[in-house]
Design a protein around this motif. Structure first.
Motif, PDB file in Angstrom:
ATOM      1  N   LEU A 372       0.818  -1.193   0.000  1.00  0.00           N
ATOM      2  CA  LEU A 372       0.000   0.000   0.000  1.00  0.00           C
ATOM      3  C   LEU A 372       0.866   1.264   0.000  1.00  0.00           C
ATOM      4  N   TYR A 373       1.871   1.302   0.864  1.00  0.00           N
ATOM      5  CA  TYR A 373       2.764   2.460   0.900  1.00  0.00           C
ATOM      6  C   TYR A 373       3.591   2.573  -0.373  1.00  0.00           C
ATOM      7  N   GLY A 374       4.048   1.439  -0.867  1.00  0.00           N
ATOM      8  CA  GLY A 374       4.821   1.478  -2.104  1.00  0.00           C
ATOM      9  C   GLY A 374       4.038   2.072  -3.250  1.00  0.00           C
ATOM     10  N   ARG A 375       2.757   1.736  -3.313  1.00  0.00           N
ATOM     11  CA  ARG A 375       1.911   2.283  -4.373  1.00  0.00           C
ATOM     12  C   ARG A 375       1.647   3.753  -4.146  1.00  0.00           C
ATOM     13  N   ARG A 376       1.319   4.115  -2.896  1.00  0.00           N
ATOM     14  CA  ARG A 376       0.951   5.495  -2.636  1.00  0.00           C
ATOM     15  C   ARG A 376       2.129   6.442  -2.795  1.00  0.00           C
ATOM     16  N   LEU A 377       3.315   6.016  -2.355  1.00  0.00           N
ATOM     17  CA  LEU A 377       4.505   6.868  -2.447  1.00  0.00           C
ATOM     18  C   LEU A 377       5.274   6.672  -3.747  1.00  0.00           C
ATOM     19  N   ARG A 378       4.770   5.774  -4.602  1.00  0.00           N
ATOM     20  CA  ARG A 378       5.417   5.459  -5.883  1.00  0.00           C
ATOM     21  C   ARG A 378       6.863   5.010  -5.669  1.00  0.00           C
ATOM     22  N   MET A 379       7.013   4.123  -4.690  1.00  0.00           N
ATOM     23  CA  MET A 379       8.322   3.548  -4.361  1.00  0.00           C
ATOM     24  C   MET A 379       8.157   2.044  -4.156  1.00  0.00           C
ATOM     25  N   ARG A 380       7.517   1.399  -5.121  1.00  0.00           N
ATOM     26  CA  ARG A 380       7.184  -0.015  -4.979  1.00  0.00           C
ATOM     27  C   ARG A 380       8.408  -0.886  -4.781  1.00  0.00           C
ATOM     28  N   LEU A 435      11.709   7.881  12.723  1.00  0.00           N
ATOM     29  CA  LEU A 435      11.382   8.098  11.315  1.00  0.00           C
ATOM     30  C   LEU A 435      10.147   7.308  10.886  1.00  0.00           C
ATOM     31  N   ARG A 436       9.473   6.668  11.829  1.00  0.00           N
ATOM     32  CA  ARG A 436       8.338   5.820  11.462  1.00  0.00           C
ATOM     33  C   ARG A 436       7.282   6.615  10.689  1.00  0.00           C
ATOM     34  N   LEU A 437       6.766   5.967   9.679  1.00  0.00           N
ATOM     35  CA  LEU A 437       5.657   6.558   8.928  1.00  0.00           C
ATOM     36  C   LEU A 437       4.364   6.376   9.730  1.00  0.00           C
ATOM     37  N   PRO A 438       3.368   7.217   9.477  1.00  0.00           N
ATOM     38  CA  PRO A 438       2.150   7.201  10.311  1.00  0.00           C
ATOM     39  C   PRO A 438       1.222   6.055   9.947  1.00  0.00           C
ATOM     40  N   VAL A 439       1.537   4.860  10.454  1.00  0.00           N
ATOM     41  CA  VAL A 439       0.721   3.691  10.147  1.00  0.00           C
ATOM     42  C   VAL A 439      -0.436   3.552  11.115  1.00  0.00           C
ATOM     43  N   ARG A 440      -0.143   3.635  12.431  1.00  0.00           N
ATOM     44  CA  ARG A 440      -1.158   3.257  13.399  1.00  0.00           C
ATOM     45  C   ARG A 440      -2.228   4.323  13.600  1.00  0.00           C
ATOM     46  N   LYS A 441      -1.840   5.581  13.701  1.00  0.00           N
ATOM     47  CA  LYS A 441      -2.823   6.597  14.060  1.00  0.00           C
ATOM     48  C   LYS A 441      -3.215   7.452  12.860  1.00  0.00           C
ATOM     49  N   ALA A 442      -2.342   8.371  12.469  1.00  0.00           N
ATOM     50  CA  ALA A 442      -2.716   9.285  11.387  1.00  0.00           C
ATOM     51  C   ALA A 442      -3.020   8.519  10.105  1.00  0.00           C
ATOM     52  N   TYR A 443      -2.233   7.462   9.845  1.00  0.00           N
ATOM     53  CA  TYR A 443      -2.466   6.762   8.588  1.00  0.00           C
ATOM     54  C   TYR A 443      -3.822   6.066   8.585  1.00  0.00           C
ATOM     55  N   THR A 444      -4.113   5.344   9.670  1.00  0.00           N
ATOM     56  CA  THR A 444      -5.369   4.616   9.678  1.00  0.00           C
ATOM     57  C   THR A 444      -6.566   5.544   9.786  1.00  0.00           C
ATOM     58  N   GLN A 445      -6.398   6.741  10.303  1.00  0.00           N
ATOM     59  CA  GLN A 445      -7.514   7.673  10.398  1.00  0.00           C
ATOM     60  C   GLN A 445      -7.741   8.428   9.093  1.00  0.00           C
TER      61      GLN A 445
END
Length: 500
Positions: A372-380, A435-445
């Protein structure tokens, strides 16, 4: 029986599978919900306003309950279903986005639910704001072929329009009259200026939607947003935790009353009491918590099942008297997937990692989010991990054996470790933690709903509970959107709960 994700990668839905036939159930036009769209975010503002200026849902809930009591609803809010010693029911949570992932659950749900007496929707029946006009495509149509009644407890999204849609559909309640706004500047006055209120429902549209579930065997009117069901040897109690995951004083008083007695009890709640390796006992206005009531040996609870978090988790917690209560998260019924790979190694309430169960498995969750992140950030090429790589790095970071057996050993490379750390995989903090990407809170919201996948595997789930005089057999079935899993929905977890 089909292989599950605990057996093989194919059992998780990875690999070359024929897509299921769920699309034939869907309407010709489906609106894909995006939480990045201001037209979605602005109507859903009431949760934020309640946290800033005070939560009015307790008062609104009391008005709904008063209205239902005046209409003849039982004062104890108890539904008497059956005296049979053996019966079965379904639980499915956080369902209503109305898109591919929700409809992908339906074929397996219908197959597994054959012979059940009723179903319970546990939290967030309708996204984004619980609107009455959304019930056609997000409730009546997907479950039109389920032959038994469906009861529900509301989630925070159902409260974004003051519960009008929920109460209309499940309780046959007319709209509440608007309350007068405060006259002088206060926090409540400011909240009232910004508060999102429901518009008028399209009555013809609702009537047409109701025709989809119009058989006599499908009909039920529940007494309010919280209720109890006496069925065979158990009492099932559903509570409404509103916008902010709390219980008002009057509902708390009622919960203590209906929890009395020797009959074994199962709680259904919109706010799980154990989730993501943490304890959330759920405060009651005026003092005490919902979990205090559940743990009281005089109340005889055997399980507490919560929605809101969009996956499956189970915590067998030992409480006073040598009893074990099964605390379950069951919110994987159709909405976007909340990560499980962010759950650290479990050590809570004497529940160890080896006792804990979740679906999707942490490795599958990490592989899903890496794509999902690879697709969204175009860094597959950088982000994408195979399921085998994700499983191996999760095992290394948590210090546990892989949940399912691997074929050829997989080497955990620096890139694999970096991607896992960036995506918040559970484990000890390292140099990449900041450097963690926002997976748990901001990302899921925000970003997860806007980036929901519309092709398998989906990693959805639902529960079937079979009750006898001596036990409750709970099974969690997966729904991946593949044809073989529609035909034979895999069992991802099961437990037999004694009632003695």
């Amino acid at each position: 029986m089909a292989h599950s994700s605990r057996d093989t990668a194919e059992g998780a839905g990875w690999g070359d599978h024929r897509p299921g036939e769920y699309k034939r159930l869907m309407p010709s036009r489906v609106e894909k919900l995006s939480w990045l769209d201001p037209r979605t975010l602005w109507p859903a503002r009431n949760g934020v306003l309640a946290s800033w200026f005070g939560d009015p849902t307790g008062r609104t809930r009391a008005r709904w309950v008063e209205q239902r009591a005046a209409a003849g609803a039982p004062a104890d809010a108890v539904i008497r279903r059956t005296d049979a010693d053996h019966f079965s029911f379904m639980v499915i949570g956080d369902t209503g986005e109305g898109d591919d992932p929700q409809y992908a659950v339906v074929p397996g749900f219908l197959k597994v639910s054959q012979g059940t007496d009723f179903a319970v929707l546990a939290s967030d029946v309708i996204y984004p704001v619980g609107g009455t006009d959304d019930y056609g495509g997000k409730f009546f149509r997907p479950y039109r072929d389920y032959a038994a009644p469906i009861y529900a407890i509301p989630g925070n999204h159902d409260w974004y329009e003051d519960l009008h849609g929920f109460m209309r559909v499940f309780c046959a309640a007319p709209p509440l009259a608007p309350e007068a706004a405060p006259r002088r500047p206060t926090r409540a006055w400011l909240r009232s200026l910004l508060w999102h209120r429901p518009g008028a429902a399209d009555e013809q549209r609702l009537a047409e939607a109701r025709e989809l579930r119009s058989a006599p065997s499908q009909q039920a009117v529940q007494p309010g947003p919280y209720w109890a069901i006496d069925a065979g040897p158990v009492r099932i109690i559903g509570i409404d935790t509103g916008l902010l995951g709390t219980v008002d004083a009057e509902q708390g008083r009622w919960l203590r009353e209906v929890s009395q007695g020797d009959r074994p009890k199962i709680l259904i709640t919109g706010s799980p009491l154990y989730v993501d390796g943490e304890h959330h006992p759920c405060a009651i206005e005026g003092g005490g918590t919902v979990d205090d009531i559940v743990r009281d040996p005089g109340h005889h609870y055997v399980a507490a099942i919560g929605g809101d978090i969009h996956n499956y988790q189970r915590y067998p917690v030992q409480v006073d008297g040598g009893r074990t209560i099964q605390y379950v998260v069951a919110g994987g019924g159709g909405a976007f997937m909340h990560a499980t790979h962010t759950i650290p190694r479990v050590r809570v309430a004497q529940v160890a990692e080896e006792d804990f169960r979740c679906y999707p498995l942490r490795g599958d969750s990490l592989a899903f989010y890496s794509r999902l992140y690879g697709r969204r950030l175009r860094m597959r090429r950088f982000f994408t991990l195979t399921e085998a790589e994700a499983t191996a790095v999760i095992a290394q970071r948590l210090g546990i054996p892989p949940t399912r057996a691997q074929g050829t050993p997989v080497r955990v490379t620096p890139r694999t470790r970096l991607v896992a750390a960036l995506l918040g995989a559970g484990g000890r903090p390292d140099r990449t933690s900041r450097l963690r990407l926002p997976v748990r809170k901001a990302y899921t919201q925000l970003f997860s709903p806007g980036s929901a996948t519309y092709s398998p595997p989906f990693f959805k789930c639902f529960l079937r509970l079979d009750v006898t005089p001596s036990s409750v057999h709970l099974r969690c079935h997966s729904a991946t959107g593949t044809l073989d899993h529609e035909i034979d929905p895999p069992v991802e977890d099961e437990v037999t709960i004694p009632l003695s």
